[in-house]
Design a protein around this motif. Structure first.
Motif, short mmCIF file in Angstrom:
data_model
loop_
_atom_site.label_atom_id
_atom_site.label_comp_id
_atom_site.label_asym_id
_atom_site.label_seq_id
_atom_site.Cartn_x
_atom_site.Cartn_y
_atom_site.Cartn_z
N HIS A 54 0.85 -1.19 0.00
CA HIS A 54 0.00 0.00 0.00
C HIS A 54 0.88 1.23 0.00
O HIS A 54 2.04 1.19 0.40
N ALA A 55 0.32 2.33 -0.51
CA ALA A 55 1.04 3.61 -0.53
C ALA A 55 1.00 4.20 0.87
O ALA A 55 -0.04 4.20 1.52
N THR A 57 5.21 7.04 -0.93
CA THR A 57 4.88 7.80 -2.14
C THR A 57 4.62 9.28 -1.87
O THR A 57 4.62 10.07 -2.80
N SER A 58 4.39 9.64 -0.61
CA SER A 58 4.08 11.03 -0.28
C SER A 58 4.49 11.31 1.17
O SER A 58 4.36 10.46 2.03
N ILE A 110 -3.69 1.76 -5.26
CA ILE A 110 -2.93 2.67 -4.40
C ILE A 110 -2.91 4.08 -4.97
O ILE A 110 -3.01 4.28 -6.18
N ASN A 111 -2.77 5.03 -4.10
CA ASN A 111 -2.68 6.47 -4.40
C ASN A 111 -4.00 7.08 -4.86
O ASN A 111 -4.13 8.30 -4.89
N ALA A 112 -4.97 6.27 -5.25
CA ALA A 112 -6.20 6.79 -5.85
C ALA A 112 -7.17 7.34 -4.81
O ALA A 112 -8.03 8.15 -5.14
N GLY A 113 -7.03 6.93 -3.56
CA GLY A 113 -7.96 7.37 -2.52
C GLY A 113 -7.55 8.69 -1.93
O GLY A 113 -7.74 9.76 -2.51
N GLY A 144 -5.43 11.00 -4.02
CA GLY A 144 -6.15 11.57 -5.17
C GLY A 144 -5.42 11.53 -6.50
O GLY A 144 -5.65 12.38 -7.36
N VAL A 145 -4.57 10.54 -6.71
CA VAL A 145 -3.82 10.43 -7.96
C VAL A 145 -4.67 9.69 -8.99
O VAL A 145 -5.20 8.62 -8.69
N PRO A 146 -4.80 10.24 -10.21
CA PRO A 146 -5.53 9.50 -11.25
C PRO A 146 -4.90 8.12 -11.45
O PRO A 146 -3.67 7.99 -11.53
N TRP A 147 -5.74 7.09 -11.53
CA TRP A 147 -5.26 5.72 -11.57
C TRP A 147 -4.29 5.49 -12.73
O TRP A 147 -3.32 4.75 -12.60
#
Length: 186
Positions: A28-29, A100-101, A158-161, A164-167
């Motif tokens: 997971h991110a 990732t962030s 991952i990251n999409a929730g 908010g990164v476009p899949w």
């Protein structure tokens, strides 16, 4: 290693209930601040408290410069004391934190780049277990003898929730990593 992104409809955590002989990678991110406070990270925290504690301590060691964790990965074992531990799978289960962030303030493109770099870091650790931070996680990776059957990195979108990164951006990062990835969607 061959790269592919496959999709499975279902719950990622269903994998933790099935016996396995090879390491089971659930990724997971993650943020770099030691917080699993929402989304899939919170679900990991509820099921695998011991892993959260290792992650939190690891991040604390980088508190003076959390951004130095960006693009890195951390493999964490789970404990038989965790509520999500199931005998037969739990002994081989590794949670993969992809940094990732720092805390969600990066652009979508930066997070996608950090995702690719974190997966490349994971790839290095799987190829050379001496790079694995946690000694129990290291022994799980070292104990996997088969070089003919690749390990698959299992994850939600991952990251999409929360980030908010476009899949599509994350999917491209997964494809370019050179690792087989299986994405679980509900």
């Amino acid at each position: 290693m061959s790269s592919f992104v496959g999709y499975v409809k279902g719950d990622l955590f269903q994998l933790t209930k099935e016996p396995t002989l090879k390491p089971l990678l659930l990724a997971h991110a993650c943020n770099c601040m030691g917080v699993w406070g929402g989304g899939i990270a919170f679900a990991f925290k509820q099921r695998f408290t011991s892993a959260y504690k290792i992650y939190h301590k690891f991040c604390t060691d980088f508190r003076s410069d959390p951004s130095s964790l960006l693009g890195k990965s951390l493999l964490i074992p789970v404990s038989p004391r965790d509520s999500g531990f199931v005998k037969g799978a739990g002994e081989k289960l590794l949670i993969v934190c992809l940094f990732t962030s720092v805390m969600g303030e990066e652009s979508a493109h930066e997070i996608a780049t950090n995702t690719k770099n974190a997966l490349l870091d994971l790839k290095k650790q799987l190829a050379d277990p001496t790079l694995v931070y946690d000694k129990t996680a290291r022994s799980i990776v070292e104990g996997y003898e088969s070089k003919t059957e690749e390990l698959t990195v299992n994850m939600p979108k991952i990251n999409a929730g929360i980030f908010g990164v476009p899949w599509e951006l994350t999917e491209n990062a997964l494809k370019s990593s050179g690792l087989p990835c299986r994405v679980f969607v509900l």
